[in-house]
Design a protein around this motif. Structure first.
Motif, PDB file in Angstrom:
ATOM      1  N   ASP A 107      44.438  38.431  35.169  1.00  0.00           N
ATOM      2  CA  ASP A 107      43.910  38.312  33.818  1.00  0.00           C
ATOM      3  C   ASP A 107      42.406  38.494  33.733  1.00  0.00           C
ATOM      4  OD1 ASP A 107      46.470  37.752  32.870  1.00  0.00           O
ATOM      5  OD2 ASP A 107      46.223  35.609  33.228  1.00  0.00           O
ATOM      6  N   GLU A 108      41.764  38.906  34.797  1.00  0.00           N
ATOM      7  CA  GLU A 108      40.309  39.060  34.811  1.00  0.00           C
ATOM      8  C   GLU A 108      39.897  40.223  33.903  1.00  0.00           C
ATOM      9  OE1 GLU A 108      36.728  37.739  35.484  1.00  0.00           O
ATOM     10  OE2 GLU A 108      38.416  36.834  36.533  1.00  0.00           O
ATOM     11  N   SER A 109      38.895  39.990  33.066  1.00  0.00           N
ATOM     12  CA  SER A 109      38.419  41.016  32.140  1.00  0.00           C
ATOM     13  C   SER A 109      37.465  41.978  32.832  1.00  0.00           C
ATOM     14  CB  SER A 109      37.686  40.372  30.965  1.00  0.00           C
ATOM     15  OG  SER A 109      38.561  39.554  30.238  1.00  0.00           O
ATOM     16  N   LEU A 110      37.467  43.214  32.366  1.00  0.00           N
ATOM     17  CA  LEU A 110      36.523  44.218  32.857  1.00  0.00           C
ATOM     18  C   LEU A 110      35.096  43.811  32.485  1.00  0.00           C
ATOM     19  CD1 LEU A 110      38.305  47.569  31.898  1.00  0.00           C
ATOM     20  CD2 LEU A 110      37.762  46.794  34.205  1.00  0.00           C
ATOM     21  N   ALA A 159      31.570  43.909  30.673  1.00  0.00           N
ATOM     22  CA  ALA A 159      31.329  44.166  29.252  1.00  0.00           C
ATOM     23  C   ALA A 159      31.067  45.640  28.959  1.00  0.00           C
ATOM     24  CB  ALA A 159      30.158  43.314  28.755  1.00  0.00           C
ATOM     25  N   ASP A 180      34.326  47.406  28.418  1.00  0.00           N
ATOM     26  CA  ASP A 180      35.272  46.716  27.560  1.00  0.00           C
ATOM     27  C   ASP A 180      35.699  47.535  26.339  1.00  0.00           C
ATOM     28  OD1 ASP A 180      36.902  44.529  27.061  1.00  0.00           O
ATOM     29  OD2 ASP A 180      35.425  43.561  25.778  1.00  0.00           O
ATOM     30  N   TYR A 206      42.690  44.464  38.701  1.00  0.00           N
ATOM     31  CA  TYR A 206      41.685  43.573  39.278  1.00  0.00           C
ATOM     32  C   TYR A 206      42.062  43.338  40.732  1.00  0.00           C
ATOM     33  CZ  TYR A 206      39.010  39.332  40.184  1.00  0.00           C
ATOM     34  OH  TYR A 206      38.172  38.397  40.722  1.00  0.00           O
TER      35      TYR A 206
END
Length: 149
Positions: free
Chosen positions: A29-32, A34, A37, A102
């Motif tokens: 679930d780690e976000s790219l 910014a 994004d 990820y």
């Protein structure tokens, strides 16, 4: 045969940058970062790679790599591998972002692989660009891989 050469050549760049993955716990679930994004950010990364690749500009491609990666992949080794990668990738006409994975934390940096579906003069292929980010710093490129479909 070319596929095997490409896997060996480009895989080396990615393997070297990821061989100590999971110093921390990986999360799906780690976000790219910014900067990546948005669709525009992902397109900018693609173009940052595509232009020097199509121009066969080894100097520019090598300088795109994070300085940490360049300490492990010498310029001589890079120059040896690029002709094989150019044979597979030929000229990249266009591409579209597909998804990312990820990979966990390596050397204190979050590592992601962004996947693109590309159209080359040799037909359809995939382009994977490995990036890393430490804390809130800008991301850096750790490697790339082209695979003919």
């Amino acid at each position: 045969m070319l596929l095997i050469c490409n896997l060996g050549a480009t895989g080396y760049l990615i393997y070297k940058s990821q061989q100590t993955v999971n110093e921390g716990t990986a999360s799906t679930d780690e976000s790219l970062p910014a900067e990546l994004d948005s669709a525009e950010g992902k397109e900018a990364l693609f173009e940052k790679f595509r232009e020097p690749f199509n121009n066969k500009d080894d100097d520019k491609l090598y300088t795109l790599l994070d300085p940490l990666v360049r300490t492990e992949v010498t310029r001589e080794k890079f120059d040896e591998q690029m002709p094989l990668i150019y044979q597979i990738g030929s000229t990249i006409n266009n591409g579209v972002y597909s998804h990312y994975d990820y990979q966990g934390i390596t050397r204190g940096r979050k590592v992601f692989i962004l996947h693109y579906i590309i159209e080359t003069d040799n037909g359809a292929a995939t382009l994977d660009i490995t990036i890393a980010q430490a804390d809130q710093e800008p991301y850096t490129i750790w490697g790339f891989h082209i695979n003919k479909q």
